[in-house]
Design a protein around this motif. Structure first.
Motif, PDB file in Angstrom:
ATOM      1  N   GLU A  99       9.780  -4.551  12.879  1.00 20.11           N
ATOM      2  CA  GLU A  99       8.563  -3.947  13.433  1.00 20.11           C
ATOM      3  C   GLU A  99       8.501  -4.309  14.901  1.00 20.11           C
ATOM      4  OE1 GLU A  99       4.941  -4.644  11.330  1.00 20.11           O
ATOM      5  OE2 GLU A  99       5.925  -4.464   9.373  1.00 20.11           O
ATOM      6  N   THR A 100       8.604  -3.287  15.746  1.00 17.19           N
ATOM      7  CA  THR A 100       8.555  -3.519  17.188  1.00 17.19           C
ATOM      8  C   THR A 100       7.111  -3.469  17.672  1.00 17.19           C
ATOM      9  OG1 THR A 100       8.876  -1.157  17.617  1.00 17.19           O
ATOM     10  CG2 THR A 100      10.851  -2.550  17.569  1.00 17.19           C
ATOM     11  N   ARG A 101       6.907  -3.852  18.903  1.00 15.48           N
ATOM     12  CA  ARG A 101       5.577  -3.811  19.505  1.00 15.48           C
ATOM     13  C   ARG A 101       5.041  -2.385  19.501  1.00 15.48           C
ATOM     14  NH1 ARG A 101       4.971  -7.765  24.640  1.00 15.48           N
ATOM     15  NH2 ARG A 101       3.155  -6.416  24.830  1.00 15.48           N
ATOM     16  N   ALA A 102       3.724  -2.267  19.381  1.00 17.89           N
ATOM     17  CA  ALA A 102       3.083  -0.945  19.323  1.00 17.89           C
ATOM     18  C   ALA A 102       3.302  -0.148  20.608  1.00 17.89           C
ATOM     19  CB  ALA A 102       1.587  -1.113  19.064  1.00 17.89           C
ATOM     20  N   GLU A 103       3.533  -0.837  21.729  1.00 20.46           N
ATOM     21  CA  GLU A 103       3.720  -0.147  23.008  1.00 20.46           C
ATOM     22  C   GLU A 103       5.083   0.521  23.126  1.00 20.46           C
ATOM     23  OE1 GLU A 103       1.224  -3.898  23.817  1.00 20.46           O
ATOM     24  OE2 GLU A 103       3.028  -3.402  22.679  1.00 20.46           O
ATOM     25  N   LEU A 104       5.987   0.229  22.199  1.00 21.95           N
ATOM     26  CA  LEU A 104       7.345   0.777  22.275  1.00 21.95           C
ATOM     27  C   LEU A 104       7.522   1.979  21.368  1.00 21.95           C
ATOM     28  CD1 LEU A 104       9.757  -2.305  22.215  1.00 21.95           C
ATOM     29  CD2 LEU A 104       9.325  -0.752  24.111  1.00 21.95           C
ATOM     30  N   VAL A 105       8.232   2.975  21.876  1.00 21.28           N
ATOM     31  CA  VAL A 105       8.677   4.105  21.061  1.00 21.28           C
ATOM     32  C   VAL A 105      10.185   3.925  20.897  1.00 21.28           C
ATOM     33  CG1 VAL A 105       8.888   6.604  20.899  1.00 21.28           C
ATOM     34  CG2 VAL A 105       6.879   5.592  22.005  1.00 21.28           C
ATOM     35  N   VAL A 106      10.637   3.618  19.676  1.00 24.86           N
ATOM     36  CA  VAL A 106      12.044   3.316  19.416  1.00 24.86           C
ATOM     37  C   VAL A 106      12.639   4.412  18.538  1.00 24.86           C
ATOM     38  CG1 VAL A 106      13.665   1.623  18.462  1.00 24.86           C
ATOM     39  CG2 VAL A 106      11.555   0.844  19.550  1.00 24.86           C
ATOM     40  N   ASN A 107      13.811   4.882  18.927  1.00 21.70           N
ATOM     41  CA  ASN A 107      14.517   5.920  18.168  1.00 21.70           C
ATOM     42  C   ASN A 107      15.988   5.558  18.041  1.00 21.70           C
ATOM     43  OD1 ASN A 107      12.421   8.080  17.879  1.00 21.70           O
ATOM     44  ND2 ASN A 107      12.450   7.911  20.109  1.00 21.70           N
ATOM     45  N   GLU A 108      16.598   5.984  16.944  1.00 18.38           N
ATOM     46  CA  GLU A 108      18.049   5.842  16.821  1.00 18.38           C
ATOM     47  C   GLU A 108      18.698   6.980  17.591  1.00 18.38           C
ATOM     48  OE1 GLU A 108      21.625   5.517  13.501  1.00 18.38           O
ATOM     49  OE2 GLU A 108      19.544   5.312  12.860  1.00 18.38           O
ATOM     50  N   ILE A 109      19.756   6.654  18.313  1.00 23.32           N
ATOM     51  CA  ILE A 109      20.492   7.647  19.091  1.00 23.32           C
ATOM     52  C   ILE A 109      21.970   7.558  18.714  1.00 23.32           C
ATOM     53  CG2 ILE A 109      18.864   7.665  21.036  1.00 23.32           C
ATOM     54  CD1 ILE A 109      20.781   5.758  22.513  1.00 23.32           C
ATOM     55  N   PRO A 110      22.773   8.578  19.067  1.00 21.45           N
ATOM     56  CA  PRO A 110      24.204   8.480  18.757  1.00 21.45           C
ATOM     57  C   PRO A 110      24.830   7.258  19.429  1.00 21.45           C
ATOM     58  CG  PRO A 110      23.615  10.721  19.389  1.00 21.45           C
ATOM     59  CD  PRO A 110      22.411   9.866  19.669  1.00 21.45           C
ATOM     60  N   ALA A 111      25.600   6.527  18.659  1.00 24.72           N
ATOM     61  CA  ALA A 111      26.265   5.330  19.187  1.00 24.72           C
ATOM     62  C   ALA A 111      27.621   5.705  19.767  1.00 24.72           C
ATOM     63  CB  ALA A 111      26.442   4.300  18.069  1.00 24.72           C
ATOM     64  N   PRO A 112      28.044   5.000  20.801  1.00 24.29           N
ATOM     65  CA  PRO A 112      29.382   5.262  21.343  1.00 24.29           C
ATOM     66  C   PRO A 112      30.440   4.940  20.301  1.00 24.29           C
ATOM     67  CG  PRO A 112      28.425   3.288  22.342  1.00 24.29           C
ATOM     68  CD  PRO A 112      27.356   3.914  21.509  1.00 24.29           C
ATOM     69  N   GLY A 113      31.378   5.830  20.083  1.00 25.70           N
ATOM     70  CA  GLY A 113      32.362   5.651  19.033  1.00 25.70           C
ATOM     71  C   GLY A 113      33.600   4.884  19.428  1.00 25.70           C
ATOM     72  N   GLN A 114      33.819   4.697  20.729  1.00 27.03           N
ATOM     73  CA  GLN A 114      35.075   4.105  21.183  1.00 27.03           C
ATOM     74  C   GLN A 114      35.019   2.588  21.357  1.00 27.03           C
ATOM     75  OE1 GLN A 114      32.983   5.964  22.858  1.00 27.03           O
ATOM     76  NE2 GLN A 114      32.752   5.270  24.964  1.00 27.03           N
ATOM     77  N   LEU A 115      33.843   1.982  21.225  1.00 28.57           N
ATOM     78  CA  LEU A 115      33.718   0.553  21.486  1.00 28.57           C
ATOM     79  C   LEU A 115      34.042  -0.337  20.292  1.00 28.57           C
ATOM     80  CD1 LEU A 115      30.437   0.577  23.623  1.00 28.57           C
ATOM     81  CD2 LEU A 115      32.809   0.566  24.421  1.00 28.57           C
TER      82      LEU A 115
END
Length: 198
Positions: A25-41
């Motif tokens: 659970e993040t702070r209420a002030e944050l909007v957090v989303n999953e995004i595509p992760a880099p595949g080469q790392l």
């Protein structure tokens, strides 16, 4: 029976880390989303983006943005010192006077360390850079005036699959860079005021 190769099985250790991220659970002030992760790392990875919402209590907006990437390699790369590695980024605008503070970079790094330690995040091999950016508009951009930003890029090796505390620490850092009060005690802010350019 099909001869089609089956999808590779996700290691249990990485699956446990993904579950820990979903529970955080993040702070209420944050909007957090999953995004595509880099595949080469790394063979397995997950990435999050976060933005600080504008303040509801003032006329100025305290804004910040960041990225959090969790990498997993069962072969345990020597440079990581473990199978997991976090790579993160946090950025926020500042008043120009604060951007000129010679201790700003040190303070930004200490906020990350303090945020991780306050959440009992277990880690090793931390490294990073803090960059102060001062800008002045000219010509058609002269009306924007002066501006400043702080940008922190960091990486470290979590020593636990429950990486929720690492995500929470990164989120806390992002909020603090944006001028929001810390959730923990004993940490002071540079300033809660922000200047708008333009």
């Amino acid at each position: 029976m099909s001869n089609t190769p089956s999808a590779p099985r996700i290691p249990a250790e990485f699956t446990a880390a993904l579950e820990a991220i979903k529970r955080i659970e993040t702070r209420a002030e944050l909007v957090v989303n999953e995004i595509p992760a880099p595949g080469q790392l790394a063979p397995y990875s997950v990435a999050l983006s976060a933005d600080v919402r504008p303040s509801r209590h003032g006329s100025d907006s305290e804004l910040g943005t960041g990225r959090f990437i969790l990498l997993y390699d069962p072969d345990e790369p020597e440079a990581w010192g473990g199978r997991f590695r976090v790579v993160c980024f946090a950025q926020a605008p500042l008043e120009t006077e604060i951007g000129l503070d010679p201790f700003l970079a040190d303070v930004a790094w200490s906020w990350l360390v303090d945020a991780l330690n306050a959440r009992d995040a277990k880690y090793t091999a931390a490294s990073g850079t803090a960059t102060k950016i001062i800008s002045t508009g000219f010509g058609e951009l002269a009306s924007q005036g002066d501006g400043a930003q702080i940008e922190l890029r960091a990486s470290w090796t979590p020593l636990e699959t429950d990486v929720g505390s690492h995500v929470a620490g990164w989120g806390e850092l992002l909020c603090m860079l944006a001028g929001l009060p810390p959730t923990g005690e004993g940490v002071s802010l540079l300033s809660t005021r922000r200047t708008k350019r333009g």
